[in-house]
Design a protein around this motif. Structure first.
Motif, short mmCIF file in Angstrom:
data_model
loop_
_atom_site.label_atom_id
_atom_site.label_comp_id
_atom_site.label_asym_id
_atom_site.label_seq_id
_atom_site.Cartn_x
_atom_site.Cartn_y
_atom_site.Cartn_z
N GLU A 52 35.28 -33.35 16.32
CA GLU A 52 34.19 -32.98 15.42
C GLU A 52 34.48 -31.60 14.86
O GLU A 52 34.73 -30.67 15.63
CB GLU A 52 32.85 -32.95 16.17
N PHE A 53 34.47 -31.48 13.54
CA PHE A 53 34.65 -30.16 12.96
C PHE A 53 33.38 -29.34 13.19
O PHE A 53 32.29 -29.78 12.79
CB PHE A 53 34.90 -30.25 11.45
N PRO A 54 33.48 -28.18 13.83
CA PRO A 54 32.29 -27.33 13.96
C PRO A 54 31.92 -26.75 12.59
O PRO A 54 32.75 -26.72 11.67
CB PRO A 54 32.74 -26.24 14.92
N ASP A 55 30.68 -26.30 12.46
CA ASP A 55 30.19 -25.85 11.15
C ASP A 55 31.02 -24.72 10.56
O ASP A 55 31.18 -24.64 9.36
CB ASP A 55 28.72 -25.46 11.25
N ARG A 56 31.57 -23.85 11.43
CA ARG A 56 32.34 -22.73 10.89
C ARG A 56 33.59 -23.21 10.16
O ARG A 56 34.13 -22.50 9.32
CB ARG A 56 32.71 -21.74 12.00
N LEU A 58 33.61 -26.06 8.35
CA LEU A 58 33.23 -26.92 7.23
C LEU A 58 33.11 -26.10 5.95
O LEU A 58 32.05 -25.97 5.35
CB LEU A 58 31.92 -27.63 7.54
N THR A 59 34.24 -25.52 5.56
CA THR A 59 34.27 -24.74 4.32
C THR A 59 35.33 -25.34 3.41
O THR A 59 36.22 -26.07 3.84
CB THR A 59 34.62 -23.27 4.59
N HIS B 316 30.30 -20.14 2.30
CA HIS B 316 31.10 -21.33 2.01
C HIS B 316 30.78 -22.49 2.95
O HIS B 316 31.32 -23.57 2.80
CB HIS B 316 32.59 -21.02 2.11
N THR B 317 29.95 -22.27 3.97
CA THR B 317 29.70 -23.36 4.92
C THR B 317 28.74 -24.39 4.32
O THR B 317 27.99 -24.11 3.39
CB THR B 317 29.08 -22.83 6.23
N MET B 318 28.79 -25.59 4.89
CA MET B 318 27.87 -26.64 4.45
C MET B 318 26.44 -26.27 4.77
O MET B 318 25.52 -26.62 4.03
CB MET B 318 28.22 -27.95 5.14
N LYS B 390 26.76 -30.15 11.14
CA LYS B 390 26.09 -30.35 12.43
C LYS B 390 24.90 -29.40 12.60
O LYS B 390 23.76 -29.82 12.66
CB LYS B 390 27.07 -30.13 13.60
#
Lengths: 83, 392
Positions: A52-56, A58-59, B316-318, B390
């Protein structure tokens, strides 16, 4: 790992060019990957590598090239291995 | 924050409040009725150098904080929604150039001209054939000889296009590239011609004067903003647009609430039997306004916090994209709800267009909010992001 990433890009990146011909540091967005297609690539990468890609991560930058995706996956795998 | 910058911010805000009260207020009804550009308020804003308020002092601008620009949108929104929207859209363009063009000599000189000449900048972002998706362009920067490029863009809406000095245009990087490989360019007055393609007789925001145009221009290659468009969108255009728009919608809703409160007070008499029904309705309305105020305030605070740090990476994050998309959706739906509630309090006195308690213009102006970058399109984007983000 690079070949697996290329295959996922071929299946889900909806690129106007063959993902096999891209240089590893070529900008995928400039090559025509839409933001919607990039989401499908992320989902496929998570499913295929069982991560799972952590939110940090997801850029836009992390998914901008084959090499940046590979670096993120390697980092996640080494973190998992340490646990 | 230094005492000097606080003073500067306060002085600017006081000037904008004066313009809102003394210039925007007396013209708001005729701007709305005649669907005419708010020339008086824009002249007054130029006189106060408000069009370069966000430009750094080193480039001749006012150097005021982003929070103060947002507050100014709120204050103008309380008096004339169209004036506030023109001001907000101009500031979005200026702030984007300030934040992303400091490496470009042409762009720095351009900001100096904006400051010296108080040039008004309109944006040409939507395009026929892209289904309202700002992330795609068809028109392209087309090389046309040494140091010369051309483009032709079919724009279904250009707010205050006929009144702008310069244009801020999204285009494909070149004619051979994909639709999502975009850049932003600045086209100067004299370099472009506008051919109007439609009429302008809308329900609200009538003073923004936003018909369609075909834009044809000749520019130099260094008029392209150097930063990649995806970065410009994530760090600036998307969050700043939603924050400044939501501040002016909050301003319109606040004035509608103030009119409802004035109506209730004017009708109030000493009573032993408790508050009148309209007074209780006003209390319900205040809790609706409080929700809007909280969402708009926290959106601004989070943007300022996320934007800190050298590389603005957190923008830049979702999670950040979802945050500001949701600000837009929530504020654009809540503002007309408050205005309609104010009409419910004021009754026929609010429905009529010529009483001190009229809120028809407020309701019509805020009904535009959910259409400006359609909420349904934003929901589609969010739905995709939620499959993978997430910690949102």
């Amino acid at each position: 790992m690079t070949d697996e990433i290329r295959q996922i890009l071929r299946d889900h990146g909806r690129l106007p060019v063959d993902a096999g011909t891209l240089a590893v540091d070529e900008d995928l967005y400039r090559a025509g990957m839409t933001s919607h297609a990039s989401l499908n690539v992320m989902i496929a990468l998570e499913d295929h590598f069982d991560i799972e890609f952590p939110d940090r991560m997801l850029t836009r930058n992390v998914f901008a090239s084959i090499s940046s995706i590979e670096a993120a996956l390697s980092e996640l795998r080494s973190e998992t291995a340490l646990q | 924050m230094s005492a000097v910058s606080v003073d500067r911010d306060q002085a600017f805000l006081a000037a904008v409040e004066r313009i809102a009260d003394e210039v925007a207020t007396p013209n708001a009804d005729s701007v709305d009725r005649e669907a005419r550009f708010p020339v008086e308020a824009l002249a007054a804003l130029r006189e106060e150098h408000a069009l370069s308020a966000f430009v750094p002092e080193a480039l001749g601008g006012g150097g005021v904080s982003f929070e103060t620009i947002a507050r100014a949108c709120f204050e103008l929104g309380r008096r004339c929604g169209s004036t506030a929207m023109v001001f907000a859209m101009h500031q979005i363009q200026v702030a984007t150039i300030v934040r992303h063009a400091d490496s470009s000599e042409w762009m720095r000189e351009y900001l100096q001209r904006v400051s010296a000449e108080q040039r008004l900048v309109a944006s040409v972002t939507t395009e026929l054939g892209t289904g309202g998706d700002m992330g795609r362009s068809i028109a392209a920067v087309t090389p046309a000889g040494e140091n010369l490029c051309t483009f032709e863009k079919q724009a279904p809406v250009v707010s205050y296009g006929a009144h702008a000095d310069d244009l801020f245009v999204t285009l494909r990087r070149d004619p051979d590239t994909e639709q999502n490989d975009q850049v932003v360019v600045v086209a100067l007055g004299g370099q472009f011609a506008l051919e109007q393609t439609g009429t302008w007789d809308p329900l609200g925001m009538r003073g923004t004067c936003s018909p369609g145009f075909v834009v044809r221009a000749e520019i130099a290659p260094d008029q392209v903003v150097p930063t990649p468009f995806g970065q410009v969108m994530a760090e600036s255009m998307v969050p700043i647009t939603h924050i400044l728009w939501s501040h002016l919608w909050l301003g319109i809703a606040t004035d509608a609430f103030d009119r409802a409160r004035a109506f209730v007070r004017a009708a109030a008499k000493p009573s032993d039997s408790g508050p009148a029904p309209a007074a209780v309705r006003l209390s319900h309305l205040m809790s609706e306004l409080s929700l809007l105020r909280a969402e708009v305030g926290s959106g601004l605070a989070e943007f300022v916090e996320l934007g800190e740090g050298p590389d603005r990476e957190r923008l830049h994050t979702m999670a950040s994209a979802l945050r500001f998309n949701n600000l837009k959706i929530a504020a654009s739906e809540q503002a007309p709800r408050v205005c309609q509630g104010a009409m419910g309090v004021c009754g026929i006195m609010g429905f009529k267009n010529d009483t001190p308690f009229s809120v028809g213009r407020h309701l019509r102006d805020t009904l535009s909010a959910s259409l400006m970058i359609a909420n349904e399109r934003i929901h589609q984007t969010n739905a995709g992001l939620l499959l993978i983000a997430k910690d949102v």
